[in-house]
Structures are given as structure tokens and as C-alpha cells.
Design a protein around this motif. Structure first.
Motif, PDB file in Angstrom:
ATOM      1  N   SER A   1       0.849  -1.185   0.000  1.00 40.64           N
ATOM      2  CA  SER A   1       0.000   0.000   0.000  1.00 40.64           C
ATOM      3  C   SER A   1       0.885   1.236   0.000  1.00 40.64           C
ATOM      4  CB  SER A   1      -0.916  -0.046   1.227  1.00 40.64           C
ATOM      5  OG  SER A   1      -1.873   0.979   1.181  1.00 40.64           O
ATOM      6  N   LEU A   2       0.346   2.360   0.485  1.00 43.32           N
ATOM      7  CA  LEU A   2       1.117   3.599   0.491  1.00 43.32           C
ATOM      8  C   LEU A   2       2.311   3.520   1.425  1.00 43.32           C
ATOM      9  CD1 LEU A   2      -1.804   6.190   0.533  1.00 43.32           C
ATOM     10  CD2 LEU A   2      -0.114   5.940  -1.288  1.00 43.32           C
TER      11      LEU A   2
ATOM     12  N   ASP B   1       3.424   9.476  -0.279  1.00 43.72           N
ATOM     13  CA  ASP B   1       2.855   8.318   0.403  1.00 43.72           C
ATOM     14  C   ASP B   1       2.037   8.721   1.629  1.00 43.72           C
ATOM     15  OD1 ASP B   1       4.932   9.213   1.932  1.00 43.72           O
ATOM     16  OD2 ASP B   1       6.039   7.326   1.985  1.00 43.72           O
TER      17      ASP B   1
ATOM     18  N   PRO C   1      -1.150   9.011   3.388  1.00 43.47           N
ATOM     19  CA  PRO C   1      -2.525   8.541   3.196  1.00 43.47           C
ATOM     20  C   PRO C   1      -3.570   9.569   3.583  1.00 43.47           C
ATOM     21  CG  PRO C   1      -1.562   7.567   5.165  1.00 43.47           C
ATOM     22  CD  PRO C   1      -0.453   8.315   4.475  1.00 43.47           C
TER      23      PRO C   1
ATOM     24  N   ALA D   1      -5.216   8.907   0.289  1.00 39.57           N
ATOM     25  CA  ALA D   1      -6.161   7.802   0.432  1.00 39.57           C
ATOM     26  C   ALA D   1      -7.596   8.323   0.357  1.00 39.57           C
ATOM     27  CB  ALA D   1      -5.931   7.081   1.757  1.00 39.57           C
TER      28      ALA D   1
ATOM     29  N   ALA E   1      -5.629   1.161   2.823  1.00 37.50           N
ATOM     30  CA  ALA E   1      -5.573   2.621   2.918  1.00 37.50           C
ATOM     31  C   ALA E   1      -6.031   3.083   4.293  1.00 37.50           C
ATOM     32  CB  ALA E   1      -6.431   3.253   1.820  1.00 37.50           C
TER      33      ALA E   1
ATOM     34  N   ASP F   1      -3.272   2.459   6.633  1.00 32.97           N
ATOM     35  CA  ASP F   1      -2.216   3.458   6.431  1.00 32.97           C
ATOM     36  C   ASP F   1      -2.535   4.752   7.174  1.00 32.97           C
ATOM     37  OD1 ASP F   1      -0.654   1.835   4.853  1.00 32.97           O
ATOM     38  OD2 ASP F   1      -1.461   2.586   2.957  1.00 32.97           O
ATOM     39  N   VAL F   2      -3.795   5.137   7.172  1.00 34.66           N
ATOM     40  CA  VAL F   2      -4.195   6.363   7.874  1.00 34.66           C
ATOM     41  C   VAL F   2      -3.859   6.247   9.357  1.00 34.66           C
ATOM     42  CG1 VAL F   2      -6.181   7.730   8.604  1.00 34.66           C
ATOM     43  CG2 VAL F   2      -5.960   7.042   6.209  1.00 34.66           C
TER      44      VAL F   2
ATOM     45  N   SER G   1      -0.068   6.575   9.914  1.00 37.13           N
ATOM     46  CA  SER G   1       0.531   7.600   9.063  1.00 37.13           C
ATOM     47  C   SER G   1       1.687   8.355   9.712  1.00 37.13           C
ATOM     48  CB  SER G   1      -0.541   8.603   8.612  1.00 37.13           C
ATOM     49  OG  SER G   1      -1.144   9.216   9.748  1.00 37.13           O
TER      50      SER G   1
END
Length: 393
Positions: free
Chosen positions: A24-25, A334, A336, A340, A364, A367-368, A371
């Protein structure tokens, strides 16, 4: 042979592992991998068994072969995941995955599975004490592995603007302890700014903080390295909750706080002789960027737009901007919080990053949460190099 797992289980595990570690990110956090692995198994295993439903259950050598194939695929997917994650980690300056990381992911998955089985068993027995025990087990599992918020509410005493500047720059700050009223708190912040000589500096920076009142110390350090003692930074707390919570529950409160501070600062600047006025810059990060932009773009904020020299937004949720002159936007590729979006569940991103329906949307969201669990310059963290991009008049 009967102790071997079912063939469908053995073949579902590598698929679930692949979904849980799909790139992912940001690099995946070990706890998140454990949680996602369990969620993936809950989805993949029933699907595999449904697809294999018409097929007679494998026994004997066929079952052994299926289990061996599942084990080999699991090992391959695991090795591929570690290689991919280590490449992502190296790109942003993180250490490679360790044995502890792997054990953390597996331990998280095991605890969640154990908690789930305990809850199911207790519910089937349906006694008062077993239901209570199930609730306790579930609560412990959730509380143990609930992710820390990206910007937890820090004590006001930890805010960088309450510490003295090493170069003689001016720092002024007002917290919620000073006053519960936005306007009164803004006046306190500006009074402290004025008393410290901040209105006499060439550059005056209004920093709109994140939800908890946090001001990025890296950005403040970069400002003071660029301008030395000739810069003053002022900020005001408008909430005690983390940014994500304030964003969801009281975004208007953040905008009102930003507007109160900007009104008070611009009034103080306008009261100075024109030749002695500092250049006024507005900086916002995360929710602070969203609040600052909304305050400046309000229909009745034309006097603010005329007074402000430049704006700088870091990590704006959704990537918003104002379009005002001398505006700078910083967004890590990158991050999010910026990139995202819920549509990733069904629609590929407009980048060359790998994408899978549903899976990428779930990642996503993970990822948040993580972050800020990355070095500066990646994810939702911005370093002390950013102030060099601040525009002046």
C-alpha cells in the motif's frame, strides 16, 4: 493424517496472507498485519470452501499434497511480502523487518483468533459468567491492539511554542486552559506575542495547529533556522482531541478557532504603521490546514486575504488548497491523509501503485492509522526542510 488441516484451509492461508500484506502507500505495521490476516481469513476461508463445495473432500495422499502445496505457497507469499516490505521500508529510512516484528504480527493474529473462539464458545454456553468473560476477553483484545491516534493529545506544557527559542525568535501560544472562549483565547495569544516583541519582527507566522493543539516542532525549527531571530510564531489551541476525531466530530470548531486567531492577529498587524508591519504568513498542518483554508476562504474574510502575505499547507486531508497568491502545498507522495480515499475500495488510484478491489481500500484505512509511524519526510510527517519553501513578499 487426520491431524492435518483441511485442504481448503491450507489453500486459503496463502491467499489471506497475500491480502493482509498487499503493498500500500506505507510499510505495514506488524500489529496491522496480524489484524488484517485474521480479517482476510474470515473472508477468504468461507469463499474457498464455498467454491470447493461441490468437490469431494480430499483424503489420503491428495489431502497431503494439497496441504503441502498450501504450505509452499504460504512460504512463498511470506517471503515475497517480507522482501516487498523491506524495500518500502528502506526507501523511507526504516529498519528492515525483524523477528520481533514477525512474532508481533503472529501474536496479534493468535490473540484475536483466541478471543474470537472464546467469545463464540461463551455465547453458545450462554451463561451469565461466560458472557461476561467473553466481553472481558474481547475488551482486552481491542484495548491491547487498538491503534494509537496519529496525533495524540499532548499536554499543553509539551508544545514547542511554550519553550524558549534557541536563536531569539518569538514564540507565543494560548491553550484551552487559558480560556474556553475562542475570541478571549486569541486575544491572550496576541497579547503574549505583542509583549514578547513579536509584532516587531519582519516575519509573523500564524500556525494553525492540529486537533490536539500540536504545532510541528520541526517546522518551527526550520523557520528559525531560515529567519533567525527575525521571525515570530503564534498559535492557539482549539481542541484537545486528536485531529482525526476533531475532523469527524467538530470540524467547525477547528475553523472557528482558526478564524478567531487570524482575526486577532490581522487586527494587531493592521494597527501598526504600514511601514513597520511584518509579513504575515499562515501555516497549517493536517486538520490545521483544513481549518486555515476554510477560515481564509470564508465570504466575509476578504480583509484576511488582503493582509496575508503567503500561506503554507502541509498534509491537507484530501489535498485541498485555497488558490491564493504565494500559496505552497506540501504533500508526501505516500501520505494517506492526503491521497487515500474511500473510492479505493472499488476504483484504482491514478498512480502506478498496485491495486486490488476492497483490499487496497482496507489497507488505505490501515495506512491512515499508521501515518505517523514513519520517519520525517514520509507518510503524514513533515520535516524541518519545509520552511525553506515558504514564500515571502
Amino acid at each position: 493424517m487426520n491431524r492435518l488441516p483441511r485442504a481448503s484451509t491450507a489453500l486459503a492461508v496463502p491467499v489471506a496472507l497475500g491480502a493482509a500484506t498487499f503493498p500500500s502507500l506505507l510499510p505495514a505495521q506488524p500489529v496491522a498485519v496480524g489484524v488484517l490476516l485474521v480479517l482476510s481469513l474470515l473472508v477468504v476461508l468461507p469463499l474457498v470452501r464455498r467454491v470447493a463445495g461441490p468437490v469431494p473432500r480430499l483424503t489420503g495422499r491428495a489431502r497431503q499434497a494439497a496441504v503441502a502445496l498450501g504450505g509452499a505457497l504460504t512460504a512463498y507469499v511470506g517471503l515475497l511480502a517480507v522482501t516487498t516490505q523491506d524495500t518500502m521500508r528502506a526507501r523511507i529510512g526504516m529498519a528492515p523487518l525483524s523477528t520481533t516484528d514477525g512474532l508481533t504480527a503472529l501474536g496479534t493474529a493468535a490473540l484475536l483468533v483466541g478471543a474470537g473462539l472464546g467469545v463464540r464458545a461463551a455465547w453458545r454456553r450462554r451463561t451469565r459468567w461466560s458472557r461476561r468473560g467473553a466481553a472481558i476477553v474481547t475488551g482486552l483484545a481491542v484495548s491491547t491492539f487498538a491503534p494509537a491516534s496519529a496525533q495524540a493529545a499532548a499536554p499543553v506544557s509539551d508544545q514547542v511554542l511554550l519553550a524558549p527559542s534557541g536563536v531569539g525568535a518569538v514564540r507565543a501560544y494560548a491553550g484551552l486552559d487559558d480560556s474556553a472562549d475562542d475570541a478571549a483565547r486569541a486575544r491572550i495569544a496576541v497579547d503574549r506575542l505583542r509583549a514578547a516583541g513579536g509584532l516587531d519582527r519582519d516575519h509573523l507566522v500564524v500556525a494553525i495547529p492540529t486537533g490536539s493543539g500540536w504545532v510541528n516542532p520541526e517546522f518551527v525549527a526550520g523557520l528559525e533556522r531560515r529567519f533567525g531571530a527575525d521571525v515570530a510564531t503564534v498559535s492557539m489551541q482549539y481542541d484537545t482531541r486528536p485531529s482525526w476525531m476533531a475532523f469527524l466530530l467538530d470540524r467547525e470548531g477547528a475553523v472557528a478557532g482558526a478564524r478567531a486567531l487570524l482575526d486577532e492577529v490581522t487586527a494587531a498587524v493592521d494597527a501598526l504603521p504600514e511601514a513597520g508591519r511584518p509579513q504575515l504568513h499562515v501555516v497549517g498542518e493536517s486538520l490545521g490546514a483544513t481549518a486555515g483554508q476554510a477560515a481564509l476562504l470564508a465570504a466575509d474574510a476578504s480583509h484576511l486575504r488582503e493582509t496575508v502575505c503567503s500561506t503554507f499547507w502541509l498534509g491537507t486531508p484530501g489535498g485541498g488548497r485555497t488558490g491564493l497568491p504565494r500559496e505552497t502545498v506540501a504533500a508526501n507522495v505516500d501520505d494517506p491523509i492526503v491521497h487515500a480515499r474511500p473510492a479505493l475500495v472499488l476504483i484504482p488510484s491514478d498512480t502506478d501503485r498496485p491495486w486490488l478491489p476492497v483490499v487496497s481500500g482496507v489497507h488505505a484505512a490501515a495506512d491512515v492509522v499508521a501515518s505517523l509511524a514513519v520517519p520525517a519526510g514520509a507518510g503524514h510527517r513533515y520535516g524541518d526542510d519545509q520552511p525553506t519553501r515558504l514564500r515571502t513578499c
